[in-house]
Design an enzyme around this catalytic site. Structure first.
Site, PDB file in Angstrom:
ATOM      1  N   LYS A  87      10.713  -5.451   4.350  1.00 58.77           N
ATOM      2  CA  LYS A  87      11.577  -5.616   5.207  1.00 58.77           C
ATOM      3  C   LYS A  87      13.187  -5.712   4.855  1.00 58.77           C
ATOM      4  O   LYS A  87      13.362  -6.073   3.875  1.00 58.77           O
ATOM      5  CB  LYS A  87      11.264  -6.801   6.243  1.00 58.77           C
ATOM      6  CG  LYS A  87      10.108  -6.624   7.020  1.00 58.77           C
ATOM      7  CD  LYS A  87       9.777  -7.733   8.060  1.00 58.77           C
ATOM      8  CE  LYS A  87       8.511  -7.164   8.765  1.00 58.77           C
ATOM      9  NZ  LYS A  87       7.774  -8.270   9.780  1.00 58.77           N
ATOM     10  N   ARG A 104       0.610  -9.636   5.169  1.00 57.24           N
ATOM     11  CA  ARG A 104       0.347  -8.343   5.649  1.00 57.24           C
ATOM     12  C   ARG A 104       1.494  -7.426   4.678  1.00 57.24           C
ATOM     13  O   ARG A 104       2.737  -7.445   4.464  1.00 57.24           O
ATOM     14  CB  ARG A 104       1.038  -8.381   7.332  1.00 57.24           C
ATOM     15  CG  ARG A 104       0.973  -6.854   7.938  1.00 57.24           C
ATOM     16  CD  ARG A 104       1.303  -7.152   9.254  1.00 57.24           C
ATOM     17  NE  ARG A 104       1.389  -5.954   9.931  1.00 57.24           N
ATOM     18  CZ  ARG A 104       2.234  -4.922   9.992  1.00 57.24           C
ATOM     19  NH1 ARG A 104       3.140  -5.083   9.202  1.00 57.24           N
ATOM     20  NH2 ARG A 104       1.944  -4.013  10.663  1.00 57.24           N
TER      21      ARG A 104
HETATM   22  N1  HH2 Z   1       5.671  -6.829  11.351  1.00 55.09           N
HETATM   23  C1  HH2 Z   1       5.702  -5.392  11.584  1.00 55.09           C
HETATM   24  C2  HH2 Z   1       4.679  -4.992  12.584  1.00 55.09           C
HETATM   25  N2  HH2 Z   1       3.637  -5.742  12.916  1.00 55.09           N
HETATM   26  N3  HH2 Z   1       2.723  -8.062  12.725  1.00 55.09           N
HETATM   27  C3  HH2 Z   1       2.615  -9.061  12.295  1.00 55.09           C
HETATM   28  N4  HH2 Z   1       1.660 -10.082  12.595  1.00 55.09           N
HETATM   29  N5  HH2 Z   1       3.631  -9.527  11.563  1.00 55.09           N
HETATM   30  C4  HH2 Z   1       4.608  -8.841  11.113  1.00 55.09           C
HETATM   31  O1  HH2 Z   1       5.513  -9.359  10.403  1.00 55.09           O
HETATM   32  C5  HH2 Z   1       4.661  -7.631  11.319  1.00 55.09           C
HETATM   33  C6  HH2 Z   1       3.619  -7.340  12.256  1.00 55.09           C
HETATM   34  C7  HH2 Z   1       6.723  -4.449  11.084  1.00 55.09           C
HETATM   35  O2  HH2 Z   1       6.393  -3.729  10.281  1.00 55.09           O
HETATM   36  P1  HH2 Z   1       5.584  -2.360  10.086  1.00 55.09           P
HETATM   37  O3  HH2 Z   1       4.439  -2.157  10.767  1.00 55.09           O
HETATM   38  O4  HH2 Z   1       5.621  -1.770   8.735  1.00 55.09           O
HETATM   39  O5  HH2 Z   1       6.744  -1.319  10.718  1.00 55.09           O
HETATM   40  P2  HH2 Z   1       6.649  -0.793  12.235  1.00 55.09           P
HETATM   41  O6  HH2 Z   1       6.653  -1.532  13.176  1.00 55.09           O
HETATM   42  O7  HH2 Z   1       8.273   0.058  12.403  1.00 55.09           O
HETATM   43  O8  HH2 Z   1       5.431   0.113  12.109  1.00 55.09           O
END
Ligand code: HH2
Length: 290
Positions: free
Chosen positions: A238, A273
């Site tokens: 992030k 995660r």
């Molecule tokens: N962060 C993202 C997505 N889902 N779920 C939880 N529970 N906690 C988090 O911190 C979280 C999440 C964002 O990350 P990412 O999946 O890599 O990116 P994107 O939402 O752009 O697919």
């Protein structure tokens, strides 16, 4: 409570059979000690760090199975990006992205989480064999609570201020730690009272938060993990890592991610995660040995 006296056993309850689960009076329980890894499997063209990298079912499945083989406890499958400014994806399109992967993973002995904000998507995903719903809106839509309760699936309740499209414009809190902790505790209790068998809570790093808000929440993790719900922390790749260490390219942020997640583990987090799942399993095993 000091890190060394904090109990490090965690569990999550399901009302249907789940890989690694043991039978309880009311269903099945997955239990673990220390900090486990939730591996991120994004099936999106636009996720902020790995969007478009996993193209095609075969390549995505191979990446997911490599994470399973490395020792993750949960795979988190997402078909809609939640990055700031991301465009919403229609239900059918999101389902078209995630269902083939879920069906292919069902026999693989891993707990499957689905990262979605839509009750319709959650319902179909659970029907296809997914086990857990990860909703970054904290199950704001009452229909999402109903879907999880009816299916007997646990959920991750995350804190987010605002909406993904606009959440980073001007986040504001009086006392970010007190507000986020109170929200998560109250929301988790409400969701469980409505019949959802188990809840993970997540402070939502980067979701409607400045660098100072994120750091305050990370520093205060020992308070959050002293409560009764297992805590998930998601700081993987992030932007706070860029603000701290000047790393503009998201996929270069795994070293900073590990530093944050090892801190989360030391602070009692039940799950982290992560995109670089195998590196996390290795680092957490070494940290646990110390
Ligand atoms: N962060 C993202 C997505 N889902 N779920 C939880 N529970 N906690 C988090 O911190 C979280 C999440 C964002 O990350 P990412 O999946 O890599 O990116 P994107 O939402 O752009 O697919």
């Amino acid at each position: 409570m000091t890190p060394d006296s904090r109990p490090d056993g965690h569990s999550l309850d399901f009302r249907f059979p789940v890989p690694g689960g043991v039978r309880t009076a009311n269903g099945w329980r997955v239990a673990w000690t220390g900090t486990a890894v939730m591996g991120i499997v994004n099936v999106t063209p636009d996720s902020f760090s790995d969007g478009g990298h996993h193209l095609g079912l075969d390549a995505t499945l191979a990446a997911a199975l490599a994470m399973r083989n490395a020792g993750v406890l949960i795979l988190d499958v997402g078909g809609e990006s939640t990055r700031p400014g991301a465009d919403p994806v229609p239900v059918e399109q999101e389902l078209g992205r995630i269902l083939p992967l879920i069906r292919a993973l069902v026999e693989e002995g891993v707990v499957i989480s689905v990262d979605t904000m839509k009750p319709e998507v959650a319902e179909e995903a659970l029907r296809a064999g997914a086990h857990l719903i990860n909703d970054v809106t904290g199950l704001r839509d009452p229909a999402m609570v109903e879907v999880c309760a009816r299916a007997g699936a646990p959920a991750c309740v995350m804190h987010m201020q605002g909406e993904p499209r606009t959440m980073q414009l001007q986040p504001q809190y009086g006392d970010v730690v007190a507000e986020v902790h109170a929200y998560l505790q109250a929301r988790a209790d409400e969701v469980m009272t409505a019949g959802v068998p188990g809840v993970l809570i997540d402070p939502g790093i980067g979701f409607g938060k400045t660098l100072e808000h994120n750091l305050a929440l990370l520093r205060a993790l020992p308070q959050l993990t002293a409560g009764s719900h297992p805590v998930l922390v998601g700081a993987s790749r992030k932007r706070l890592i860029d603000f701290i260490a000047d790393v503009p390219t998201a996929s270069d942020r795994d070293p900073g991610t590990l530093a944050l997640h090892l801190h989360a583990a030391r602070s009692g987090a039940a799950l982290v995660r992560a995109h670089a799942a195998a590196a996390h399993v290795q680092a957490l095993r070494v940290q646990a040995a110390l």
